[in-house]
Scaffold this motif. Structure first.
Motif, PDB file in Angstrom:
ATOM      1  N   LEU A   1      58.000  32.878  28.831  1.00 12.81           N
ATOM      2  CA  LEU A   1      57.692  31.208  29.540  1.00 12.81           C
ATOM      3  C   LEU A   1      58.622  30.396  29.061  1.00 12.81           C
ATOM      4  O   LEU A   1      58.602  29.002  29.714  1.00 12.81           O
ATOM      5  CB  LEU A   1      56.283  31.350  30.207  1.00 12.81           C
ATOM      6  N   LEU A   2      58.068  29.782  27.738  1.00 11.88           N
ATOM      7  CA  LEU A   2      58.651  28.658  26.866  1.00 11.88           C
ATOM      8  C   LEU A   2      60.010  28.757  26.915  1.00 11.88           C
ATOM      9  O   LEU A   2      60.253  27.425  26.407  1.00 11.88           O
ATOM     10  CB  LEU A   2      57.467  27.838  26.144  1.00 11.88           C
ATOM     11  N   GLY A   3      60.260  29.258  26.464  1.00  7.98           N
ATOM     12  CA  GLY A   3      62.077  29.326  25.991  1.00  7.98           C
ATOM     13  C   GLY A   3      61.903  29.886  24.536  1.00  7.98           C
ATOM     14  O   GLY A   3      63.507  29.267  23.856  1.00  7.98           O
ATOM     15  N   PHE A   4      61.289  29.916  24.110  1.00  7.95           N
ATOM     16  CA  PHE A   4      61.687  29.449  22.613  1.00  7.95           C
ATOM     17  C   PHE A   4      62.058  31.001  21.417  1.00  7.95           C
ATOM     18  O   PHE A   4      62.223  31.658  22.810  1.00  7.95           O
ATOM     19  CB  PHE A   4      59.656  30.019  21.690  1.00  7.95           C
ATOM     20  N   GLU A   5      63.518  30.863  21.142  1.00  2.81           N
ATOM     21  CA  GLU A   5      63.295  32.342  21.097  1.00  2.81           C
ATOM     22  C   GLU A   5      62.807  32.199  19.156  1.00  2.81           C
ATOM     23  O   GLU A   5      62.006  31.466  18.809  1.00  2.81           O
ATOM     24  CB  GLU A   5      65.349  31.223  19.160  1.00  2.81           C
ATOM     25  N   VAL A   6      63.200  33.433  19.352  1.00  4.25           N
ATOM     26  CA  VAL A   6      62.306  34.296  18.647  1.00  4.25           C
ATOM     27  C   VAL A   6      62.727  34.607  16.618  1.00  4.25           C
ATOM     28  O   VAL A   6      64.333  35.072  16.939  1.00  4.25           O
ATOM     29  CB  VAL A   6      61.643  35.709  18.723  1.00  4.25           C
ATOM     30  N   ARG A   7      62.682  34.074  15.659  1.00  2.54           N
ATOM     31  CA  ARG A   7      62.656  33.917  14.505  1.00  2.54           C
ATOM     32  C   ARG A   7      62.794  35.130  13.001  1.00  2.54           C
ATOM     33  O   ARG A   7      63.795  35.510  12.931  1.00  2.54           O
ATOM     34  CB  ARG A   7      63.429  32.419  14.009  1.00  2.54           C
ATOM     35  N   GLN A   8      61.676  35.733  14.043  1.00  4.50           N
ATOM     36  CA  GLN A   8      60.810  36.728  12.743  1.00  4.50           C
ATOM     37  C   GLN A   8      60.093  37.613  13.833  1.00  4.50           C
ATOM     38  O   GLN A   8      59.374  36.993  14.246  1.00  4.50           O
ATOM     39  CB  GLN A   8      60.428  36.554  11.780  1.00  4.50           C
ATOM     40  N   ASP A   9      59.935  38.397  13.659  1.00  2.00           N
ATOM     41  CA  ASP A   9      58.770  39.038  14.225  1.00  2.00           C
ATOM     42  C   ASP A   9      58.520  40.320  13.182  1.00  2.00           C
ATOM     43  O   ASP A   9      59.489  41.714  13.070  1.00  2.00           O
ATOM     44  CB  ASP A   9      59.122  40.130  15.499  1.00  2.00           C
ATOM     45  N   VAL A  10      57.750  39.983  12.357  1.00  2.24           N
ATOM     46  CA  VAL A  10      57.220  41.853  11.396  1.00  2.24           C
ATOM     47  C   VAL A  10      55.922  41.355  11.560  1.00  2.24           C
ATOM     48  O   VAL A  10      54.991  40.659  11.402  1.00  2.24           O
ATOM     49  CB  VAL A  10      57.541  40.517   9.377  1.00  2.24           C
ATOM     50  N   GLY A  11      56.689  42.991  11.215  1.00  2.00           N
ATOM     51  CA  GLY A  11      55.187  44.133  11.259  1.00  2.00           C
ATOM     52  C   GLY A  11      54.524  44.255   9.479  1.00  2.00           C
ATOM     53  O   GLY A  11      54.792  45.027   8.951  1.00  2.00           O
TER      54      GLY A  11
ATOM     55  N   ALA B   1      53.055  29.102  38.024  1.00  2.00           N
ATOM     56  CA  ALA B   1      53.715  30.217  38.980  1.00  2.00           C
ATOM     57  C   ALA B   1      53.846  31.651  38.490  1.00  2.00           C
ATOM     58  O   ALA B   1      53.688  32.634  39.147  1.00  2.00           O
ATOM     59  CB  ALA B   1      55.337  29.775  39.342  1.00  2.00           C
ATOM     60  N   ALA B   2      54.085  31.109  36.749  1.00  2.00           N
ATOM     61  CA  ALA B   2      54.210  32.844  36.053  1.00  2.00           C
ATOM     62  C   ALA B   2      52.630  33.817  36.174  1.00  2.00           C
ATOM     63  O   ALA B   2      52.707  33.645  35.449  1.00  2.00           O
ATOM     64  CB  ALA B   2      54.768  32.504  34.721  1.00  2.00           C
ATOM     65  N   GLY B   3      51.613  32.558  35.552  1.00  2.00           N
ATOM     66  CA  GLY B   3      50.206  32.552  35.878  1.00  2.00           C
ATOM     67  C   GLY B   3      49.192  32.069  34.566  1.00  2.00           C
ATOM     68  O   GLY B   3      49.032  33.166  34.310  1.00  2.00           O
ATOM     69  N   ALA B   4      50.015  31.425  34.000  1.00  2.00           N
ATOM     70  CA  ALA B   4      49.731  30.717  32.918  1.00  2.00           C
ATOM     71  C   ALA B   4      48.062  29.706  32.839  1.00  2.00           C
ATOM     72  O   ALA B   4      48.076  29.645  33.904  1.00  2.00           O
ATOM     73  CB  ALA B   4      50.717  30.147  32.364  1.00  2.00           C
ATOM     74  N   ASP B   5      47.421  30.126  31.352  1.00  2.00           N
ATOM     75  CA  ASP B   5      46.411  30.310  32.679  1.00  2.00           C
ATOM     76  C   ASP B   5      46.302  28.170  32.075  1.00  2.00           C
ATOM     77  O   ASP B   5      46.121  28.265  30.931  1.00  2.00           O
ATOM     78  CB  ASP B   5      45.157  30.502  30.986  1.00  2.00           C
ATOM     79  N   VAL B   6      45.822  27.807  32.897  1.00  2.00           N
ATOM     80  CA  VAL B   6      45.606  26.016  33.595  1.00  2.00           C
ATOM     81  C   VAL B   6      44.653  25.102  33.060  1.00  2.00           C
ATOM     82  O   VAL B   6      43.399  26.218  34.174  1.00  2.00           O
ATOM     83  CB  VAL B   6      46.929  25.908  34.635  1.00  2.00           C
ATOM     84  N   ILE B   7      44.824  24.417  32.643  1.00  2.00           N
ATOM     85  CA  ILE B   7      43.434  23.472  32.005  1.00  2.00           C
ATOM     86  C   ILE B   7      43.713  22.212  32.484  1.00  2.00           C
ATOM     87  O   ILE B   7      42.421  21.851  32.955  1.00  2.00           O
ATOM     88  CB  ILE B   7      43.622  23.759  30.770  1.00  2.00           C
TER      89      ILE B   7
END
Length: 135
Positions: free
Chosen positions: A25-35, A101-107
């Protein structure tokens, strides 16, 4: 001397939901995904700002935290009062429409604040408060 912000930290309670919000939704790139074990740290950021990232981390990952403390922290996150971050956009209205429109929780819908900022607010899937200012 130059001082910059490198990382901000926000807890997540569901890695896939966090990716759906921050990446999709925000369009950020994933830089790391560590488990590690059942825990997951995801680092995201805007492509045009490679030195600034948001680290989405498992809440209360410290093994010394009691179950009661963990429960309290998760309740605070879900209510949107545990932590927050403010982003900015050069087109707040278009971003607001896309997220809503994507259903994000609008405050808060885009609003001209009396202190001179036009902003909107959402909660991410974990409940973190995300404010977005018009740049």
């Amino acid at each position: 001397m130059t001082l910059t912000i490198q990382n901000a930290f926000l807890p997540h309670t569901d890695g896939e939901a966090a990716l759906g919000f921050y990446r999709d939704l925000l369009g950020f790139e994933v830089r790391q995904d560590v488990g590690y074990n059942d825990l997951r740290w995801i680092t995201v950021g805007p492509a045009n700002q490679p030195g600034t990232s948001i680290v989405l981390h498992p809440p209360v990952a410290d093994p010394g935290v009691t179950e009661e403390e963990r429960r309290v922290v998760l309740e605070l996150i879900a209510k949107g009062v545990y932590t927050a971050i403010t982003l900015s956009s050069d087109d707040l209205d278009a971003l607001f429409e896309r997220l809503a429109a994507a259903g994000a929780d609008v405050i808060q819908e885009p609003t001209d604040q009396p202190y001179g900022v036009r902003d909107a607010a959402f909660r991410d899937p974990a409940g973190n408060l995300i404010r977005i200012n018009q740049a």
